[in-house]
Write a protein that holds these residues in place. Structure first.
Motif, PDB file in Angstrom:
ATOM      1  N   ALA A  61       0.841  -1.198   0.000  1.00  0.00           N
ATOM      2  CA  ALA A  61       0.000   0.000   0.000  1.00  0.00           C
ATOM      3  C   ALA A  61       0.875   1.246   0.000  1.00  0.00           C
ATOM      4  CB  ALA A  61      -0.900  -0.016   1.229  1.00  0.00           C
ATOM      5  N   GLU A  62       1.938   1.175   0.800  1.00  0.00           N
ATOM      6  CA  GLU A  62       2.838   2.331   0.877  1.00  0.00           C
ATOM      7  C   GLU A  62       3.474   2.602  -0.481  1.00  0.00           C
ATOM      8  OE1 GLU A  62       6.451   3.797   3.725  1.00  0.00           O
ATOM      9  OE2 GLU A  62       5.563   1.830   4.032  1.00  0.00           O
ATOM     10  N   GLU A  63       3.897   1.486  -1.089  1.00  0.00           N
ATOM     11  CA  GLU A  63       4.527   1.588  -2.414  1.00  0.00           C
ATOM     12  C   GLU A  63       3.558   2.227  -3.405  1.00  0.00           C
ATOM     13  OE1 GLU A  63       7.488   0.974  -5.317  1.00  0.00           O
ATOM     14  OE2 GLU A  63       7.527   0.960  -3.124  1.00  0.00           O
ATOM     15  N   GLU A  64       2.298   1.735  -3.317  1.00  0.00           N
ATOM     16  CA  GLU A  64       1.284   2.250  -4.230  1.00  0.00           C
ATOM     17  C   GLU A  64       1.065   3.749  -4.002  1.00  0.00           C
ATOM     18  OE1 GLU A  64      -3.243   0.979  -5.388  1.00  0.00           O
ATOM     19  OE2 GLU A  64      -1.983  -0.387  -4.249  1.00  0.00           O
ATOM     20  N   ASN A  65       0.980   4.087  -2.703  1.00  0.00           N
ATOM     21  CA  ASN A  65       0.797   5.503  -2.358  1.00  0.00           C
ATOM     22  C   ASN A  65       1.921   6.349  -2.916  1.00  0.00           C
ATOM     23  OD1 ASN A  65      -1.576   5.377  -1.080  1.00  0.00           O
ATOM     24  ND2 ASN A  65      -0.765   5.389   1.005  1.00  0.00           N
ATOM     25  N   ARG A  66       3.123   5.807  -2.749  1.00  0.00           N
ATOM     26  CA  ARG A  66       4.301   6.551  -3.204  1.00  0.00           C
ATOM     27  C   ARG A  66       4.208   6.791  -4.708  1.00  0.00           C
ATOM     28  NH1 ARG A  66       9.266   5.786  -4.669  1.00  0.00           N
ATOM     29  NH2 ARG A  66       8.891   3.566  -4.948  1.00  0.00           N
ATOM     30  N   LYS A  67       3.818   5.692  -5.406  1.00  0.00           N
ATOM     31  CA  LYS A  67       3.705   5.804  -6.859  1.00  0.00           C
ATOM     32  C   LYS A  67       2.648   6.829  -7.234  1.00  0.00           C
ATOM     33  CE  LYS A  67       5.302   1.406  -8.643  1.00  0.00           C
ATOM     34  NZ  LYS A  67       4.859   0.038  -8.853  1.00  0.00           N
ATOM     35  N   LYS A  68       1.509   6.751  -6.531  1.00  0.00           N
ATOM     36  CA  LYS A  68       0.415   7.687  -6.809  1.00  0.00           C
ATOM     37  C   LYS A  68       0.894   9.120  -6.619  1.00  0.00           C
ATOM     38  CE  LYS A  68      -3.898   5.233  -6.020  1.00  0.00           C
ATOM     39  NZ  LYS A  68      -4.829   4.869  -4.955  1.00  0.00           N
ATOM     40  N   LEU A  69       1.593   9.297  -5.498  1.00  0.00           N
ATOM     41  CA  LEU A  69       2.102  10.636  -5.208  1.00  0.00           C
ATOM     42  C   LEU A  69       3.022  11.108  -6.317  1.00  0.00           C
ATOM     43  CD1 LEU A  69       2.889  10.802  -1.398  1.00  0.00           C
ATOM     44  CD2 LEU A  69       1.416  12.291  -2.727  1.00  0.00           C
ATOM     45  N   GLU A  70       3.882  10.175  -6.724  1.00  0.00           N
ATOM     46  CA  GLU A  70       4.841  10.520  -7.777  1.00  0.00           C
ATOM     47  C   GLU A  70       4.122  10.945  -9.049  1.00  0.00           C
ATOM     48  OE1 GLU A  70       7.714   7.503  -8.784  1.00  0.00           O
ATOM     49  OE2 GLU A  70       8.721   7.913  -6.881  1.00  0.00           O
ATOM     50  N   THR A  71       3.133  10.094  -9.438  1.00  0.00           N
ATOM     51  CA  THR A  71       2.413  10.422 -10.671  1.00  0.00           C
ATOM     52  C   THR A  71       1.671  11.735 -10.500  1.00  0.00           C
ATOM     53  OG1 THR A  71       0.863   8.806  -9.846  1.00  0.00           O
ATOM     54  CG2 THR A  71       2.059   8.218 -11.831  1.00  0.00           C
ATOM     55  N   ALA A  72       1.101  11.935  -9.315  1.00  0.00           N
ATOM     56  CA  ALA A  72       0.361  13.175  -9.084  1.00  0.00           C
ATOM     57  C   ALA A  72       1.294  14.369  -9.218  1.00  0.00           C
ATOM     58  CB  ALA A  72      -0.268  13.142  -7.692  1.00  0.00           C
ATOM     59  N   ALA A  73       2.476  14.225  -8.630  1.00  0.00           N
ATOM     60  CA  ALA A  73       3.437  15.326  -8.703  1.00  0.00           C
ATOM     61  C   ALA A  73       3.818  15.603 -10.148  1.00  0.00           C
ATOM     62  CB  ALA A  73       4.676  14.969  -7.885  1.00  0.00           C
ATOM     63  N   LYS A  74       4.055  14.474 -10.879  1.00  0.00           N
ATOM     64  CA  LYS A  74       4.453  14.629 -12.272  1.00  0.00           C
ATOM     65  C   LYS A  74       3.331  15.305 -13.065  1.00  0.00           C
ATOM     66  CE  LYS A  74       5.844  10.825 -14.451  1.00  0.00           C
ATOM     67  NZ  LYS A  74       6.585   9.565 -14.480  1.00  0.00           N
ATOM     68  N   GLU A  75       2.116  14.816 -12.809  1.00  0.00           N
ATOM     69  CA  GLU A  75       0.984  15.386 -13.529  1.00  0.00           C
ATOM     70  C   GLU A  75       0.835  16.862 -13.197  1.00  0.00           C
ATOM     71  OE1 GLU A  75      -2.510  13.116 -12.692  1.00  0.00           O
ATOM     72  OE2 GLU A  75      -1.846  11.475 -13.976  1.00  0.00           O
ATOM     73  N   GLY A  76       1.011  17.183 -11.911  1.00  0.00           N
ATOM     74  CA  GLY A  76       0.902  18.570 -11.491  1.00  0.00           C
ATOM     75  C   GLY A  76       1.907  19.442 -12.228  1.00  0.00           C
ATOM     76  N   GLN A  77       3.158  18.900 -12.278  1.00  0.00           N
ATOM     77  CA  GLN A  77       4.207  19.673 -12.940  1.00  0.00           C
ATOM     78  C   GLN A  77       3.870  19.881 -14.418  1.00  0.00           C
ATOM     79  OE1 GLN A  77       7.408  17.789 -11.189  1.00  0.00           O
ATOM     80  NE2 GLN A  77       7.997  19.718 -10.240  1.00  0.00           N
ATOM     81  N   GLU A  78       3.379  18.770 -14.997  1.00  0.00           N
ATOM     82  CA  GLU A  78       3.015  18.863 -16.417  1.00  0.00           C
ATOM     83  C   GLU A  78       1.930  19.905 -16.632  1.00  0.00           C
ATOM     84  OE1 GLU A  78       1.928  15.077 -17.998  1.00  0.00           O
ATOM     85  OE2 GLU A  78       4.004  14.353 -17.867  1.00  0.00           O
ATOM     86  N   ALA A  79       0.938  19.870 -15.700  1.00  0.00           N
ATOM     87  CA  ALA A  79      -0.162  20.825 -15.833  1.00  0.00           C
ATOM     88  C   ALA A  79       0.370  22.251 -15.752  1.00  0.00           C
ATOM     89  CB  ALA A  79      -1.188  20.575 -14.730  1.00  0.00           C
TER      90      ALA A  79
END
Lengths: 166, 317
Positions: A61-79
């Motif tokens: 779950a932690e790993e998944e959260n981390r990944k989600k966070l990462e993608t969210a951050a990336k998406e945010g940056q892209e936005a």
């Protein structure tokens, strides 16, 4: 043998009492207690396994959260980057439009000026011709044919470069 | 010391008083100081040593002796203890359950350590019963009052005063019964798991017979060699057989001798110098009872393990 007190009935009685004790303890002590040991070790094994599973799940779950966070951050940056790019484009387009508009305005103004100038020049020429005809009439007292006169003046004006049309 | 100074003083005074009384009333003190006329209640009679257990009565053909009664009491105590724990056995143990579980687990581990996982659980019930029976017999006979309840029998016009209870370990019938059980136990498992090998360790004539075969086929040197070693094999087997039966006796007498000796020792000390001198021997007897129980159970375990793993030794050769 007599001195020691060995005798067969006693011996058998003691063997029987041992077997009785064995049987009773087997059912009242060994069986339930061994079953309890097995049950307990089974329970412990299960709990350990469960704990292990929970730990693994937590890690996943932690790993998944981390990944989600990462993608969210990336998406945010892209936005953000996209927004910045859009902003730039919009600014550039606005700039261009403004330049085009300004150029159009300048052109229009210049044309207006040109037109007004032409108009003024035309009027001036008209007036000047009339004035010249009146003056000439005065001088020679002779009224020239007004049409012939005008042609003459036009000609003169055309030859002179100062008040050229265009 | 864990107590205040006045309490310490009182304790020391009490111990000294007991010491003086025990010195004056014991046979030892009387020999040194002389009889100072202490009341009879302080003196302990000289022990009357009798090897066979005293008879209390008869039920049919069986003579009820005081050791038999004591062994029944031991059985009752052990079964009561077991029942008290297991009739409401819990996964999370109470104190009593932990105690019994500790003992059982220790013995189970002993069995599986010595005999391995496969046999350990099979041997465990008998070994544990032997251990518990012996240790409980000897410890119960140390309980105060155990030997001092007397019973009077009128026989041939005489009155015999005898203790109603006497530790079952001090009766050769009991120890012999236990060693017979252990012997049969070893034989049963030995035959069950080692089959013919169990008998082969006693009657090993294979090489002797093979030697004759070799001789018959004309291989003289090899034949005589085999016959020679065959005779040694048979002799070794004979020794094994004798020692196997000697175990029966040595098991019985080791326990009997140790426990009877311990009992007499305590009685002797009580006679020589009551109260004080006997105390360390009571502690010693606690230890001896546990050790003898462990020896009896442990040796049975070792012998039965040897008997069932004969084929492993065979393969190792």
């Amino acid at each position: 043998m007599e001195g020691l007190g060995i005798n067969l009935p006693q011996l058998i009685a003691q063997i029987v009492s041992f077997l009785v004790l064995f049987g009773l303890l087997y059912f009242f002590a060994y069986k339930p207690i061994l079953r309890m040991f097995d049950e307990r070790s089974q329970r412990i094994k299960e709990s350990v396994e469960q704990a292990e599973k929970v730990k693994e799940e937590a890690a996943a779950a932690e790993e998944e959260n981390r990944k989600k966070l990462e993608t969210a951050a990336k998406e945010g940056q892209e936005a953000i980057a996209r927004a910045m790019r859009a902003g730039d484009e919009a600014r550039q387009r606005a700039q261009q439009e403004a330049q085009v508009e300004a150029a159009g305005l300048v052109e229009k103004a210049r044309q207006e000026i040109q037109r007004e100038r032409d108009e003024v020049i035309g009027e001036l020429r008209q007036e000047f011709a009339d004035l010249a005809v009146a003056a000439a009439e005065k001088v020679i007292e002779k009224s020239l044919d007004k049409e012939a006169h005008r042609e003459l003046i036009e000609k003169v004006l055309d030859e002179s470069t100062g008040l050229d049309k265009e | 010391m864990g107590c205040s100074f006045p309490v310490l003083i009182v304790i020391i005074i009490i111990v000294l008083a007991v010491g003086v009384v025990s010195l004056l009333s014991g046979a030892l003190g009387k020999a040194i100081v002389g009889d100072v006329g202490l009341p009879d209640i302080f003196t302990v009679d000289a022990p009357h040593v009798q090897l066979p257990a005293e008879e209390i009565g008869h039920i049919g053909p069986i003579t009820i002796t005081n050791t038999l009664i004591a062994s029944w009491i031991t059985i009752v105590v052990l079964v009561a203890l077991a029942w008290a724990v297991t009739h409401r056995i819990k996964l999370i143990p109470s104190r009593l359950q932990s105690l019994l579980e500790f003992a059982i687990e220790w013995l189970l581990n002993l069995c599986t350590d010595v005999a391995g996982e496969k046999y350990g659980r099979r041997f465990f019930p008998i070994i544990t019963t032997i251990f518990l029976f012996v240790i409980m017999n000897s410890w119960l006979s140390l309980v105060p009052g155990f030997g001092s309840i007397t019973y009077t029998v009128a026989e041939h016009g005489e009155e015999h005063v005898m203790p109603l209870l006497r530790g079952a370990n001090t009766d050769i019938n009991f120890t012999l019964a236990l060693s017979i059980v252990s012997f049969i136990f070893v034989c049963y498992f030995g035959i069950r798991y080692s089959r013919l090998l169990f008998f082969k360790q006693f009657f090993n004539g294979g090489r002797f017979i093979r030697g004759h075969g070799l001789l018959f086929r004309g291989k003289v040197k090899a034949g005589f060699g085999s016959i020679g070693f065959g005779i040694i094999d048979m002799f070794v087997g004979f020794l094994e057989l004798i020692s196997f039966f000697i175990r029966l006796v040595s098991f019985a007498f080791r326990l009997f001798g140790n426990m009877l000796g311990g009992e007499i020792l305590i009685l002797m000390m009580l006679f020589l110098m009551p109260y004080l001198l006997a105390v360390p021997f009571y502690g010693l007897e606690l230890l001896v009872g546990a050790i003898q129980a462990l020896i009896f159970g442990g040796l049975t375990l070792v012998f039965v393990t040897m008997a069932v793993t004969l084929h492993e030794h065979e393969e190792a050769h």
